[in-house]
Scaffold this motif. Structure first.
Motif, PDB file in Angstrom:
ATOM      1  N   LYS A 217      -7.314   3.084   0.944  1.00  0.00           N
ATOM      2  CA  LYS A 217      -6.750   2.081   1.736  1.00  0.00           C
ATOM      3  C   LYS A 217      -7.359   1.082   2.112  1.00  0.00           C
ATOM      4  O   LYS A 217      -7.131  -0.252   1.655  1.00  0.00           O
ATOM      5  CB  LYS A 217      -5.874   2.445   2.751  1.00  0.00           C
ATOM      6  CG  LYS A 217      -4.958   1.209   3.350  1.00  0.00           C
ATOM      7  CD  LYS A 217      -4.499   1.723   4.638  1.00  0.00           C
ATOM      8  CE  LYS A 217      -3.456   0.560   5.245  1.00  0.00           C
ATOM      9  NZ  LYS A 217      -4.093  -0.865   5.028  1.00  0.00           N
TER      10      LYS A 217
ATOM     11  N   TRP B  77       0.668  -1.300  -0.077  1.00  0.00           N
ATOM     12  CA  TRP B  77      -0.050   0.081   0.066  1.00  0.00           C
ATOM     13  C   TRP B  77       0.937   1.196   0.035  1.00  0.00           C
ATOM     14  O   TRP B  77       0.525   2.177  -0.876  1.00  0.00           O
ATOM     15  CB  TRP B  77      -0.940   0.009   1.407  1.00  0.00           C
ATOM     16  CG  TRP B  77      -1.465   1.312   1.315  1.00  0.00           C
ATOM     17  CD1 TRP B  77      -1.394   2.046   2.415  1.00  0.00           C
ATOM     18  CD2 TRP B  77      -2.530   1.929   0.309  1.00  0.00           C
ATOM     19  NE1 TRP B  77      -2.280   3.355   2.168  1.00  0.00           N
ATOM     20  CE2 TRP B  77      -2.852   3.372   1.063  1.00  0.00           C
ATOM     21  CE3 TRP B  77      -3.100   1.764  -0.848  1.00  0.00           C
ATOM     22  CZ2 TRP B  77      -3.892   4.097   0.097  1.00  0.00           C
ATOM     23  CZ3 TRP B  77      -4.100   2.334  -1.221  1.00  0.00           C
ATOM     24  CH2 TRP B  77      -4.474   3.658  -0.990  1.00  0.00           C
TER      25      TRP B  77
ATOM     26  N   ASP C 284      -7.077  -2.909   0.159  1.00  0.00           N
ATOM     27  CA  ASP C 284      -6.973  -3.902   0.929  1.00  0.00           C
ATOM     28  C   ASP C 284      -8.001  -5.150   0.724  1.00  0.00           C
ATOM     29  O   ASP C 284      -7.952  -6.436   0.494  1.00  0.00           O
ATOM     30  CB  ASP C 284      -7.335  -3.744   2.423  1.00  0.00           C
ATOM     31  CG  ASP C 284      -5.914  -2.904   2.920  1.00  0.00           C
ATOM     32  OD1 ASP C 284      -4.857  -2.789   2.323  1.00  0.00           O
ATOM     33  OD2 ASP C 284      -6.030  -2.482   4.296  1.00  0.00           O
TER      34      ASP C 284
ATOM     35  N   ALA D 220       0.292   4.687  -2.002  1.00  0.00           N
ATOM     36  CA  ALA D 220       0.074   5.959  -0.993  1.00  0.00           C
ATOM     37  C   ALA D 220       1.129   7.241  -1.476  1.00  0.00           C
ATOM     38  O   ALA D 220       0.514   8.319  -1.320  1.00  0.00           O
ATOM     39  CB  ALA D 220       0.019   5.551   0.215  1.00  0.00           C
TER      40      ALA D 220
END
Length: 160
Positions: free
Chosen positions: A134, A100, A138, A104
């Motif tokens: 996020k 991630w 996920d 990001a």
């Protein structure tokens, strides 16, 4: 409601039938979403409206997943696509190799707003929207990993 994307796992046989009989596929997928969850052997996920923001991050991080270009079109309306088990496996591998934090690092709410990245709300609550992306990421990683582990492909709904 807006534009959304969702995935639900599919067997190779279901995808083959869908390619040959699109009207069957449209009804079948509609029926899948109309049942009470959870189905123990049927996995699903959004990313719902977060697909635009995720696509921006994927593009910037050079992740090859393209929501509206990958898969094969089932319905002429452009609202239902099939993803083969091989495609799901490949995407799962790439997503699992993409932490991630790598995505990001490319989050730029001002630029995303300027470029009208759907759903263009990035500057209202930049930190909250990053958390939202996020969570969607996920969920997407979990879906692709689980579908790949079961040897499944997927149906992707694109509703607008």
């Amino acid at each position: 409601m807006g534009v959304t994307i969702s995935f639900i796992s599919a067997t190779t046989e279901e995808l083959d039938r869908a390619a040959k009989d699109p009207s069957w596929a449209g009804q079948f997928v509609s029926d899948l979403y109309g049942v009470d969850y959870p189905w123990p052997d049927r996995h699903d996920c959004g990313p719902d409206k977060a697909f635009g923001g995720l696509q921006f991050l994927f593009d910037e991080a050079e992740v090859s997943l393209e929501f509206v270009m990958d898969g094969f079109q089932i319905l002429d309306s452009g609202t239902l696509f099939g993803w083969t088990a091989e495609q799901i496996d490949g995407v799962a591998r790439e997503l699992l190799a993409t932490p991630w934090e790598r995505l990001a690092a490319h989050y730029d709410p001002e630029r995303m707003a300027t470029e009208d990245v759907y759903p263009n709300m990035w500057t209202f609550d930049p930190d909250g929207e990053l958390d939202w992306l996020k969570d969607a990421y996920d969920e997407l990683v979990t879906f692709f990993r689980t579908a790949a582990e079961h040897g499944h492909g997927a149906f992707m709904n694109f509703s607008f």
